[in-house]
Design an enzyme around this catalytic site. Structure first.
Site, short mmCIF file in Angstrom:
data_model
loop_
_atom_site.label_atom_id
_atom_site.label_comp_id
_atom_site.label_asym_id
_atom_site.label_seq_id
_atom_site.Cartn_x
_atom_site.Cartn_y
_atom_site.Cartn_z
N THR A 2 -6.27 23.23 57.81
CA THR A 2 -5.79 23.63 56.49
C THR A 2 -4.32 24.05 56.57
O THR A 2 -3.78 24.27 57.66
CB THR A 2 -6.60 24.84 55.98
OG1 THR A 2 -6.39 25.92 56.90
CG2 THR A 2 -8.08 24.53 55.88
N GLY A 25 1.63 12.97 30.57
CA GLY A 25 1.08 13.73 29.45
C GLY A 25 -0.44 13.55 29.37
O GLY A 25 -1.09 13.42 30.41
N GLY A 26 -0.98 13.51 28.15
CA GLY A 26 -2.43 13.40 27.96
C GLY A 26 -3.00 12.16 28.62
O GLY A 26 -4.12 12.18 29.15
N GLY A 43 -15.59 25.17 61.54
CA GLY A 43 -14.66 24.39 60.74
C GLY A 43 -13.27 24.54 61.34
O GLY A 43 -12.93 23.88 62.32
N SER A 44 -12.49 25.48 60.77
CA SER A 44 -11.17 25.74 61.35
C SER A 44 -11.33 26.22 62.80
O SER A 44 -10.54 25.88 63.67
CB SER A 44 -10.44 26.83 60.55
OG SER A 44 -10.27 26.41 59.22
N THR A 87 -16.26 18.83 63.37
CA THR A 87 -16.71 19.91 62.50
C THR A 87 -18.24 20.06 62.48
O THR A 87 -18.97 19.07 62.52
CB THR A 87 -16.20 19.65 61.06
OG1 THR A 87 -14.78 19.52 61.12
CG2 THR A 87 -16.56 20.78 60.11
N GLU A 111 -7.96 18.07 58.89
CA GLU A 111 -7.02 18.10 60.03
C GLU A 111 -6.29 19.43 60.12
O GLU A 111 -5.13 19.49 60.51
CB GLU A 111 -6.01 16.94 59.98
CG GLU A 111 -6.59 15.58 60.16
CD GLU A 111 -7.58 15.47 61.28
OE1 GLU A 111 -7.47 16.24 62.25
OE2 GLU A 111 -8.51 14.64 61.17
C1 LIG Z 1 -13.41 15.00 52.90
C2 LIG Z 1 -13.45 15.65 54.25
C3 LIG Z 1 -13.35 14.86 55.38
C4 LIG Z 1 -13.41 15.44 56.65
N1 LIG Z 1 -13.37 14.63 57.77
C5 LIG Z 1 -13.61 15.20 58.99
C6 LIG Z 1 -13.76 14.38 60.16
O1 LIG Z 1 -13.64 13.17 60.10
N2 LIG Z 1 -14.04 14.98 61.32
C7 LIG Z 1 -14.18 16.33 61.44
O2 LIG Z 1 -14.46 16.80 62.52
N3 LIG Z 1 -14.02 17.12 60.36
C8 LIG Z 1 -13.74 16.60 59.14
N4 LIG Z 1 -13.61 17.39 58.04
C9 LIG Z 1 -13.69 18.83 58.19
C10 LIG Z 1 -12.35 19.53 57.98
O3 LIG Z 1 -11.51 19.30 59.07
C11 LIG Z 1 -12.65 21.01 57.73
O4 LIG Z 1 -13.25 21.08 56.44
C12 LIG Z 1 -11.40 21.86 57.79
O5 LIG Z 1 -10.93 21.92 59.11
C13 LIG Z 1 -11.65 23.29 57.30
O6 LIG Z 1 -12.83 23.82 57.84
P1 LIG Z 1 -13.92 24.46 56.85
O7 LIG Z 1 -14.18 23.49 55.77
O8 LIG Z 1 -15.07 24.90 57.65
O9 LIG Z 1 -13.18 25.69 56.21
P2 LIG Z 1 -13.04 27.16 56.86
O10 LIG Z 1 -12.62 27.03 58.27
O11 LIG Z 1 -14.26 27.93 56.56
O12 LIG Z 1 -11.82 27.74 56.02
C14 LIG Z 1 -11.99 28.34 54.73
C15 LIG Z 1 -10.67 29.02 54.33
O13 LIG Z 1 -10.31 30.02 55.31
C16 LIG Z 1 -9.00 29.80 55.80
N5 LIG Z 1 -8.94 30.17 57.21
C17 LIG Z 1 -9.84 29.92 58.19
N6 LIG Z 1 -9.39 30.39 59.37
C18 LIG Z 1 -8.18 30.94 59.14
C19 LIG Z 1 -7.20 31.59 59.96
N7 LIG Z 1 -7.35 31.73 61.26
N8 LIG Z 1 -6.07 32.03 59.36
C20 LIG Z 1 -5.86 31.89 58.04
N9 LIG Z 1 -6.75 31.29 57.22
C21 LIG Z 1 -7.89 30.82 57.77
C22 LIG Z 1 -8.78 28.30 55.60
O14 LIG Z 1 -7.40 28.00 55.52
C23 LIG Z 1 -9.50 28.05 54.27
O15 LIG Z 1 -8.64 28.42 53.22
C24 LIG Z 1 -13.52 16.83 56.76
C25 LIG Z 1 -13.59 17.63 55.61
C26 LIG Z 1 -13.57 17.04 54.38
C27 LIG Z 1 -13.70 17.95 53.17
#
Ligand SMILES: Cc1cc2nc3c(=O)[nH]c(=O)nc-3n(C[C@H](O)[C@H](O)[C@H](O)COP(=O)(O)OP(=O)(O)OC[C@H]3O[C@@H](n4cnc5c(N)ncnc54)[C@H](O)[C@@H]3O)c2cc1C
Length: 571
Positions: free
Chosen positions: A439, A413-414, A181-182, A176, A437
Site C-alpha cells: 500500500t 462532467g456528468g 497482507g502487508s 498474501t 504490491e
Molecule cells: C485485486 C487484488 C489483487 C491482488 N493480487 C495479489 C497477488 O497476485 N499476490 C499476492 O500475494 N497478493 C495480492 N494481493 C494482495 C495485496 O498485495 C494486499 O491486499 C496488500 O498488500 C494489502 O494487504 P491487506 O489487504 O491485507 O491490507 P492490510 O495489510 O490489512 O492493510 C490495511 C491498512 O493498514 C495499513 N497498514 C498496514 N500495515 C501498516 C504499517 N506497517 N504502517 C502503516 N500502515 C499500515 C495499510 O496501508 C492499509 O491502509 C491483491 C489484492 C487485491 C485487492
C-alpha cells in the site's frame, strides 16, 4: 492503424537516454552473440532499433486489440469452471495476440526463448499495455515471476519453466493470506519435505491471488517448523499440472474485472524449493516485489496517459457557453496538471528502470566472472538508487493515476459518471494501484529509509550538479531553495528520533517532499534534452513549490502534543 507506442514520442525519448548505450553494451556483453544467435544486435543502434520495432508491435496490438476489448472484458469478468478460471473472451484474445506476436518473455536471455531486452523496454511494454487495459496489464506483468526464476532458480528450473513464458504460459505470485497482507512475515501456509517423492508439499490458504490458477506459481510458505517470522519462510515453484490447488472463489471487485483475484486452498500440492531455504521473504520476495512495484508503476503511468488523452480529446470537442470547455482555464488547468504529473512519474519510472538495469546486469555478469572494484562500486551505487527510488515511484505514480482518472471524470462532467465512456472504468481500475504490491503507507515505510540515510538528499544534490542550459537556471534555483527547506524539515523531524511516533507521523510528508524535488529535477534534465518537456518541467516545479510549502508549514508548526488530538479523535 492506431499505435500506443508510435503515437507517444515520450517513449522513444526514454529509449534514447544517454545511459541506454552502456546498459545495452553490458546486457549484450559487447555484442558477442551477433552473427551467432538470431536477433542478436550488432551494436547499440541495432539493439535500440529492435526495441523500437518490438514496442511498436506491442503498441499496435494494444491499440487495436486490448484497448478495443477493454470494455467487454470489464463487463464479462471471469468465472470458475471445473476448478479453472475462465478469462473473459476479450482477455483470451489479448493473450493470444501477444503470445502469437512472440513478445512474452522479452527480457529473458535468448536461450530461454527471450529477446534479451534490457529492463527499460520491458517496463515500457507494461506501460503501453496498461494504457489499453489496466486489468490485462496484470496478466501480462506477472511474467515478472520468470525474472525471479532466472535469478534464483536452479538450472533445471530455468530450463523447465523459462521457455514456457514465451509460449504464453501464465504466472502468479502467491504471497498474501487472510492474516498476512502487508505483514508477510506472518505467512502460515506450510511447506513440508516429502522424503519419498523428493519434493515439498504445500498446505494452507492463499487469498487475493491474481491469476490464481496460473500455469506456474511462485509460493511463499513456512518451511521451518516452530518459526513465526520472515526467517522461517522459503520460496517454491508449483506447476499447475501437478494439481493439489483448489480455487475456492474469485473475488467480486470494484475494478480490474478482467484480472482474476482468487482464494486458493493448497492440499499436499507438490512444489520445489527456489534457491535456499529461509530466504523466501528476505531475499526472493523482496526482489520479486521490487520488480512488481515497477510493474504497478508502469501500469499507473499507462493509465494516467490514457486518462489525460481521453480527457483532452473530450475537452476539445465538448461545447458549453458557445465554446469548447478546454477554453475555460479551470478545465485547462486540470488537463495541464494531468500532463505534468504523467510526465513527472514517467521520468521517475525510467530513471528507476535504468538503475535496475545497471545493477542487474552487473549481478548477471558477476555469475560469469569476477567484477572489477569499479564495477562492484557501480553495482552498489545503482542497487542503492533503485532501492530508494522504487517506493517513491510506486507511491507517486499510483496516487497520480488515481488523481488523474478522478480528474478525467471531472472533465467529462456528468457523462464521465456514466458507463458510456471508458473514464468510469479507468477510475475504478485505478483504485487498486495504491493497494497491491504494498500500500502507499508501506511505500512510505520503505521510502523513509532514504530520507533518514540521506540517500535522497545525495541524489538531489547530484541532479543539482548536472549541467543544464541557462533557460532552466531559475527553475533550478527554486529547487535548490526547496532542497534547503527539505533539509530543515528532515532535521526538525529527525530530532524526535527516527523510531518516534512524531517521526512516523510526519514520514509521508518528508518522503513526498523528496519525491517532488526528484521528479522536478528529472523533468528539467529531460527538458534540457528535448523541449517537449519544458512546459511540464515549468508546471511541475511550480506544483512542487506549492506542495512542499504546505508540508513545510505543517512541519514547522508541528509539536509533539498535536499527536494527542489525533489519538483522541480515534479512540
Ligand atoms: C485485486 C487484488 C489483487 C491482488 N493480487 C495479489 C497477488 O497476485 N499476490 C499476492 O500475494 N497478493 C495480492 N494481493 C494482495 C495485496 O498485495 C494486499 O491486499 C496488500 O498488500 C494489502 O494487504 P491487506 O489487504 O491485507 O491490507 P492490510 O495489510 O490489512 O492493510 C490495511 C491498512 O493498514 C495499513 N497498514 C498496514 N500495515 C501498516 C504499517 N506497517 N504502517 C502503516 N500502515 C499500515 C495499510 O496501508 C492499509 O491502509 C491483491 C489484492 C487485491 C485487492
Amino acid at each position: 492503424m492506431a499505435n500506443f507506442f508510435d503515437d507517444n514520442k515520450a517513449l522513444r525519448f526514454q529509449i534514447d537516454n544517454p545511459l541506454m548505450d552502456e546498459i545495452i553494451r553490458l546486457k549484450e556483453r559487447d555484442f558477442r552473440d551477433y552473427g551467432k544467435e538470431t536477433y542478436a544486435p550488432k551494436d547499440t543502434e541495432d539493439a535500440k532499433d529492435s526495441y523500437n520495432r518490438v514496442l511498436s508491435l506491442i503498441g499496435e496490438i494494444t491499440a487495436e486489440v486490448l484497448d478495443v476489448n477493454a470494455e467487454s472484458v470489464d463487463n464479462q469478468g471471469v468465472r470458475i469452471e471445473d476448478n479453472a478460471i475462465i478469462y473473459a473472451d476479450g482477455t483470451k484474445e489479448n493473450h493470444k495476440a501477444l503470445t502469437d506476436a512472440g513478445v512474452y518473455g522479452l527480457s529473458l536471455p535468448r536461450q530461454y526463448g527471450g529477446l534479451n531486452f534490457s529492463y527499460v523496454p520491458y517496463v515500457m511494454a507494461a506501460e503501453i499495455v496498461s494504457r489499453g487495459d489496466c486489468g490485462f496489464a496484470n496478466i501480462w506483468g506477472l511474467q515478472d515471476c520468470a525474472e525471479t526464476i532466472y535469478e534464483f532458480g536452479s538450472q533445471e528450473q530455468k530450463e523447465t519453466y523459462l521457455p514456457l513464458i514465451n509460449q504464453g504460459y501464465t504466472c502468479s505470485m502467491d504471497l498474501t493470506e487472510p492474516d498476512a497482507g502487508s505483514d508477510l512475515q506472518s505467512v502460515r501456509l506450510k511447506a513440508t519435505f516429502d522424503e519419498k517423492e523428493n519434493c515439498w508439499r504445500l498446505n494452507g490458504v492463499k487469498r487475493f491471488i491474481t491469476n490464481g490458477d496460473a500455469d506456474i506459481k511462485l509460493v511463499l510458505a513456512r518451511s521451518e517448523e516452530g518459526t513465526t517470522d520472515g526467517r522461517g519462510l522459503s520460496y517454491f515453484i508449483h506447476d499447475r499440472r501437478d494439481g493439489g490447488v483448489t480455487i475456492r472463489r474469485t473475488e467480486n471487485k470494484l475494478g480490474i474485472h478482467g484480472s482474476p483475484t482468487a482464494e486458493l486452498v493448497f492440499t499436499d500440492a507438490k512444489a520445489f524449493l527456489v534457491g535456499e531455504r529461509r530466504l523466501g521473504l528476505i531475499k526472493y520476495t523482496m526482489s520479486l516485489m521490487n520488480g512488481a512495484r515497477l510493474g504497478v508503476s508502469a501500469q499507473s503511468v499507462g493509465l494516467s496517459e490514457a486518462a489525460y488523452r481521453q480527457a483532452l480529446q473530450y475537452a476539445k470537442e465538448r461545447q458549453q457557453y458557445g465554446k469548447p470547455i478546454i477554453e475555460f482555464f479551470q478545465v485547462r488547468e486540470m488537463l495541464a496538471v494531468m500532463r505534468a504529473k504523467t510526465d513527472a512519474t514517467r521520468a521517475l519510472l525510467y530513471e528507476n528502470a535504468r538503475a535496475v538495469d545497471m545493477y542487474k546486469v552487473y549481478e548477471d555478469i558477476s555469475k560469469e566472472r569476477t567484477l572489477t572494484a569499479e564495477e562492484k562500486q557501480t553495482l552498489k551505487k545503482y542497487s542503492r538508487l533503485a532501492d530508494i527510488l522504487t517506493p517513491l515511484l510506486k507511491l507517486f505514480s499510483s496516487e497520480y493515476a488515481n488523481q488523474n482518472t478522478y480528474d478525467c471524470i471531472q472533465v467529462y462532467g456528468g457523462s464521465g459518471f456514466m458507463k458510456d465512456y471508458p473514464c468510469e472504468r479507468m477510475y475504478r481500475d485505478a483504485r487498486i494501484l495504491t493497494i497491491y504490491e504494498g500500500t502507499s503507507q508501506l511505500q512510505v515505510v520503505a521510502a523513509i529509509r532514504g530520507v533518514v540515510s540521506g540517500g535522497y538528499l545525495a541524489r538531489i544534490k547530484e541532479y543539482e550538479a548536472t549541467e543544464v542550459s541557462s533557460e532552466f537556471a531559475q527553475m533550478r534555483n527554486t529547487l535548490v531553495d526547496l532542497r534547503k527547506d527539505f533539509e530543515a524539515c528532515v532535521e526538525k523531524i529527525n530530532a524526535f528520533g527516527s523510531t518516534s511516533q512524531a517521526h512516523e507521523f510526519n514520514s509521508r510528508r518528508l518522503v513526498e517532499i523528496a519525491g517532488y524535488l526528484i521528479m522536478a529535477h528529472l523533468l528539467i534534465i529531460d527538458a534540457n534534452r528535448d523541449s517537449m518537456f519544458t512546459d511540464s518541467a515549468k508546471l511541475f516545479t511550480k506544483h512542487a513549490q506549492e506542495k512542499i510549502a504546505e508540508r513545510k508549514s505543517f512541519i514547522e508548526n508541528f509539536n509533539q502534543q498535536d499527536l494527542e488530538a489525533y489519538k483522541n479523535l480515534t479512540e
